[in-house]
Design a protein around this motif. Structure first.
Motif, PDB file in Angstrom:
ATOM      1  N   ARG A 161      -0.053 -10.214   3.209  1.00  0.00           N
ATOM      2  CA  ARG A 161       0.005 -11.677   3.228  1.00  0.00           C
ATOM      3  C   ARG A 161       0.553 -12.268   4.513  1.00  0.00           C
ATOM      4  NH1 ARG A 161       5.123 -13.533   2.094  1.00  0.00           N
ATOM      5  NH2 ARG A 161       6.523 -11.927   1.363  1.00  0.00           N
ATOM      6  N   ARG A 162       1.295 -11.499   5.299  1.00  0.00           N
ATOM      7  CA  ARG A 162       1.918 -12.044   6.512  1.00  0.00           C
ATOM      8  C   ARG A 162       1.281 -11.433   7.759  1.00  0.00           C
ATOM      9  NH1 ARG A 162       7.326  -9.994   3.981  1.00  0.00           N
ATOM     10  NH2 ARG A 162       5.883  -8.279   4.034  1.00  0.00           N
ATOM     11  N   PRO A 169      -0.777  -5.470  -1.483  1.00  0.00           N
ATOM     12  CA  PRO A 169      -1.232  -6.771  -0.994  1.00  0.00           C
ATOM     13  C   PRO A 169      -0.694  -7.039   0.412  1.00  0.00           C
ATOM     14  CG  PRO A 169       0.378  -7.024  -2.781  1.00  0.00           C
ATOM     15  CD  PRO A 169       0.182  -5.564  -2.567  1.00  0.00           C
ATOM     16  N   ASP A 216       5.400  -9.087  -2.318  1.00  0.00           N
ATOM     17  CA  ASP A 216       4.890 -10.293  -2.955  1.00  0.00           C
ATOM     18  C   ASP A 216       5.579 -10.544  -4.287  1.00  0.00           C
ATOM     19  OD1 ASP A 216       3.581  -8.465  -4.627  1.00  0.00           O
ATOM     20  OD2 ASP A 216       1.709  -9.561  -4.665  1.00  0.00           O
ATOM     21  N   ARG A 229      -6.468 -13.670  -1.008  1.00  0.00           N
ATOM     22  CA  ARG A 229      -5.883 -12.376  -1.373  1.00  0.00           C
ATOM     23  C   ARG A 229      -6.485 -11.312  -0.473  1.00  0.00           C
ATOM     24  NH1 ARG A 229      -2.840  -9.869  -5.059  1.00  0.00           N
ATOM     25  NH2 ARG A 229      -3.500  -7.897  -5.935  1.00  0.00           N
ATOM     26  N   CYS A 230      -5.632 -10.395  -0.026  1.00  0.00           N
ATOM     27  CA  CYS A 230      -6.083  -9.257   0.758  1.00  0.00           C
ATOM     28  C   CYS A 230      -5.276  -8.043   0.320  1.00  0.00           C
ATOM     29  CB  CYS A 230      -5.896  -9.509   2.261  1.00  0.00           C
ATOM     30  SG  CYS A 230      -6.585  -8.175   3.280  1.00  0.00           S
ATOM     31  N   THR A 231      -5.974  -6.973  -0.042  1.00  0.00           N
ATOM     32  CA  THR A 231      -5.293  -5.751  -0.478  1.00  0.00           C
ATOM     33  C   THR A 231      -5.897  -4.540   0.222  1.00  0.00           C
ATOM     34  OG1 THR A 231      -6.804  -5.490  -2.351  1.00  0.00           O
ATOM     35  CG2 THR A 231      -4.737  -6.635  -2.781  1.00  0.00           C
TER      36      THR A 231
END
Length: 164
Positions: free
Chosen positions: A92-93, A90, A26, A148-150
């Motif tokens: 994201r895809r 993080p 990211d 957001r994802c972590t």
């Protein structure tokens, strides 16, 4: 504005990353408008190489800097920080959500109604949505609604080892 610049920088870096065997996790643009900081998190594209080391990150910083300079997204100077994704990586895809299935995650949505924060086990992708197993049951969150994802680091194994 910073978000638009981050998206542009991310696209430029992703276009160049494959030639270096790197995955751009990211990009963030933070700080003052006149002298922003660009934070770039990278990892090896090939999982078999393991996690990226500090020396590896340092070796990759040159092309990252050149790609951003070529894009020239800021009228003045900026500070570049290149790092590994860390323990709270993080996601994201689609490939991130598939690769890290089975991990504990914290996810925030852009939803305007209902619950917006979830914690649970990432089950992967299902029909264009992220599948999470939570204490309340399975939750499906459309990918385009993820803010957001972590990954949530699990320190319980380290605690058990050190207490022996």
């Amino acid at each position: 504005m910073a978000q638009d610049r981050a998206v542009g920088i991310l696209a430029a870096l992703e276009a160049a990353a494959g030639a270096h065997g790197v995955d751009v996790v990211d990009v963030e643009v933070v700080g003052a408008t006149k002298a922003p900081t660009v934070r770039v998190r990278i990892d090896w594209a090939d999982e078999a190489r393991g996690t990226i080391s500090l020396d590896d990150v340092a070796a990759q910083t040159g092309w990252v800097s050149e790609a951003i300079d070529e894009l020239d997204p800021f009228p003045g100077s900026f500070t570049l920080e290149v790092s590994s994704p860390g323990l709270d990586r993080p996601l994201r895809r689609v490939r991130d959500f598939e690769r890290f299935a089975g991990q504990q995650v914290s996810l925030t949505t852009t939803a305007t109604e209902g619950r917006r924060r979830f914690t649970g086990t990432l089950e992967g992708m299902r029909e264009g949505s992220i599948a999470l197993s939570t204490d309340e049951g399975e939750v499906l969150v459309p990918l385009d609604q993820v803010r957001r994802c972590t990954i949530k680091p699990d320190f319980s194994a380290a605690t058990k080892k050190s207490s022996k």
